[in-house]
Design an enzyme around this catalytic site. Structure first.
Site, mmCIF file in Angstrom:
data_model
loop_
_atom_site.group_PDB
_atom_site.id
_atom_site.type_symbol
_atom_site.label_atom_id
_atom_site.label_comp_id
_atom_site.label_asym_id
_atom_site.label_seq_id
_atom_site.Cartn_x
_atom_site.Cartn_y
_atom_site.Cartn_z
ATOM 1 C CG ASP A 14 -1.880 -1.204 1.149
ATOM 2 O OD1 ASP A 14 -2.972 -1.085 0.580
ATOM 3 O OD2 ASP A 14 -1.480 -2.285 1.650
ATOM 4 N NE ARG A 95 0.226 3.505 14.172
ATOM 5 C CZ ARG A 95 0.752 2.445 13.572
ATOM 6 N NH1 ARG A 95 2.059 2.393 13.361
ATOM 7 N NH2 ARG A 95 0.000 1.441 13.188
ATOM 8 C CG ASP A 124 -2.894 3.277 14.047
ATOM 9 O OD1 ASP A 124 -2.601 3.571 15.224
ATOM 10 O OD2 ASP A 124 -2.900 2.104 13.631
ATOM 11 C CB SER A 175 -5.274 -5.128 8.902
ATOM 12 O OG SER A 175 -4.595 -3.996 9.370
HETATM 13 N N1 ARG Z 1 -6.770 -1.291 17.486
HETATM 14 C C1 ARG Z 1 -5.404 -1.059 17.836
HETATM 15 C C2 ARG Z 1 -5.173 0.390 18.129
HETATM 16 O O1 ARG Z 1 -5.910 1.220 17.696
HETATM 17 C C3 ARG Z 1 -4.437 -1.583 16.820
HETATM 18 C C4 ARG Z 1 -4.522 -1.021 15.441
HETATM 19 C C5 ARG Z 1 -3.390 -1.513 14.639
HETATM 20 N N2 ARG Z 1 -3.658 -1.864 13.315
HETATM 21 C C6 ARG Z 1 -3.894 -3.102 12.846
HETATM 22 N N3 ARG Z 1 -3.788 -3.259 11.586
HETATM 23 N N4 ARG Z 1 -4.188 -4.121 13.581
HETATM 24 O O2 ARG Z 1 -4.243 0.718 18.822
#
Ligand code: ARG
Length: 402
Positions: A14, A95, A124, A175
């Protein structure tokens, strides 16, 4: 001068497509930024070269593993950060460190805009953009998946049409986001919340079902930070890595929850965080031994608020900074050793030892050596219960009057 955009680049399909996609949609030059937070996989050099091969004008790579462990995972450990009492903030803590490098790269290369590969439905995007707004208020943000209609199908078609040096055939149903603090897996059949996770979901942990013999580990903490494992000095990064390995082999730290995203959606997520969960278990118990009761009770509330702020993308906020100061102050005496038994999916504390303990054997013992004067207890209880007793008398009289 042509406008420049820095892109948070993972090396995957991506974001590889995003380089050309953004350039075509905006006319800007794209600078790829890859930050190593211990996600494993390809080397930074491989990722750098791919970014250039996909059309980036510059590629900025940073090994941020120690920085991430020390400045982002350790504060989470000191806070015993578990969102909804379960999730150790794996993605949420990564992040802000990525944002720091994105903003540094933007400044270095004279970019006006920061870009990332997030969708418009998750946390995110908020963490990236709130972070960018705070550290680089002059910068704009653009998210090709959300703002420039870059769907998965279009990404595959684009990569094939442009002959990008990236595999498009491997169709991963999940994911995944991972770093040294843990691993997050969502989407695919996990979206049916009745479906149990299958074996292929896991990577950091072995199944706890048929564990190897129990593994005993002694973790030494200094002011809330792990400094040695089994007597050997470690950096925060090494502590997490070693425990990922040892606790992971025992299936420690598998989490399966439906969580509340900031955007209002409930989502199902599988996490694996063997090192983080073992460290939090040990750290919590050392706090039980070394932190005074009222401070400990209040710290729990502060830690929970801290966790929500970080989950919600407020890492760089003034409130988070103030709570950090409180939490740091509580860690002054959180030093000593915790013995953990890692076995069959559990990290169980079996021993604690601290020079700064508030545990006093002579006060606690029921054997000889008791220094606690039990005669004081009667008066204490009388006074401690007095206000309730008075109120209860009033309530009874009122009830009789009715
Ligand atoms: N839900 C978790 C958060 O917001 C993890 C998100 C991470 N992304 C994924 N592709 N699982 O911190």
């Amino acid at each position: 001068m042509t406008d420049r955009i820095v892109l948070a680049y993972s090396g995957g399909l991506d974001t590889s497509v995003a380089i050309g996609w953004i350039a075509e949609a905006t006319g800007a030059e794209v600078i790829a930024v890859a930050v190593d937070v211990g996600q494993g996989g390809e080397s930074l050099e491989t990722i750098r070269q791919r970014a250039l091969d996909c059309g980036a004008v510059e590629a900025y790579v940073a090994d941020a593993r120690d920085e991430f462990a020390t400045e982002y995972c350790m504060p989470a450990l000191k806070a015993n950060a578990l969102y909804m009492d379960a999730y150790p903030l794996v993605s949420a803590v990564s992040r802000p460190v990525i944002v720091k490098h994105l903003v540094a790269a933007a400044q270095k290369f004279g970019a006006t805009t920061v870009s990332h590969g997030c969708t418009g439905k998750g946390n995110d995007q908020v963490r990236f953009e709130v972070g960018v707004q705070t550290l680089g208020p002059e910068l704009k943000c653009i998210a090709p998946v959300r703002d420039l209609a870059l769907t998965r199908d279009k990404a595959i078609a684009y990569a094939e049409a442009k002959n990008l040096p990236i595999v498009t055939t491997k169709k991963n149903p999940f994911s995944i986001d991972q770093n040294v603090w843990g691993r997050a897996v969502e989407t695919g059949f996990l979206e049916d919340i009745w479906n149990a996770p299958t074996k292929d979901v896991y990577d950091y942990t072995a199944s706890p079902e048929f564990p190897p013999v129990a593994d005993e580990v002694v973790i030494t903490f200094k002011e809330g930070i792990p400094v040695a494992i089994d007597g050997h000095a470690v950096t925060p990064l090494q502590a997490i890595e070693q425990l990922n390995h040892r606790a992971g082999a025992q299936g420690v730290g598998r989490i399966d929850i439906v969580e509340d995203r900031l955007v209002g959606i409930k989502s199902r997520e599988i996490y694996e965080a063997p090192g983080a969960m073992a460290l939090i278990a040990a750290h919590k118990e050392l706090e039980n031994v070394t932190i005074e009761r009222e401070q400990a009770r209040f710290k729990k509330t502060v830690g929970q608020r801290w966790t929500e702020l970080v989950y919600d993308g407020q890492w760089f906020s003034p409130l988070k900074r103030s709570l950090d100061a409180f939490i740091d102050d509580t860690q002054q005496h959180v030093s000593g050793e915790i013995r953990l038994e890692l076995h069959g999916g559990r990290a169980t504390v079996t021993g604690r030892r601290s020079e700064t303990a508030l545990y006093d054997f002579n006060l606690a013992t029921y054997d000889t050596g008791d220094t606690f004067d039990q005669s004081m207890a009667r008066g204490f209880i009388e006074i401690f219960g007095l206000s309730s007793k008075v109120a209860s008398g009033r309530d009874q009289r009122a009830a009789e009057g009715n």
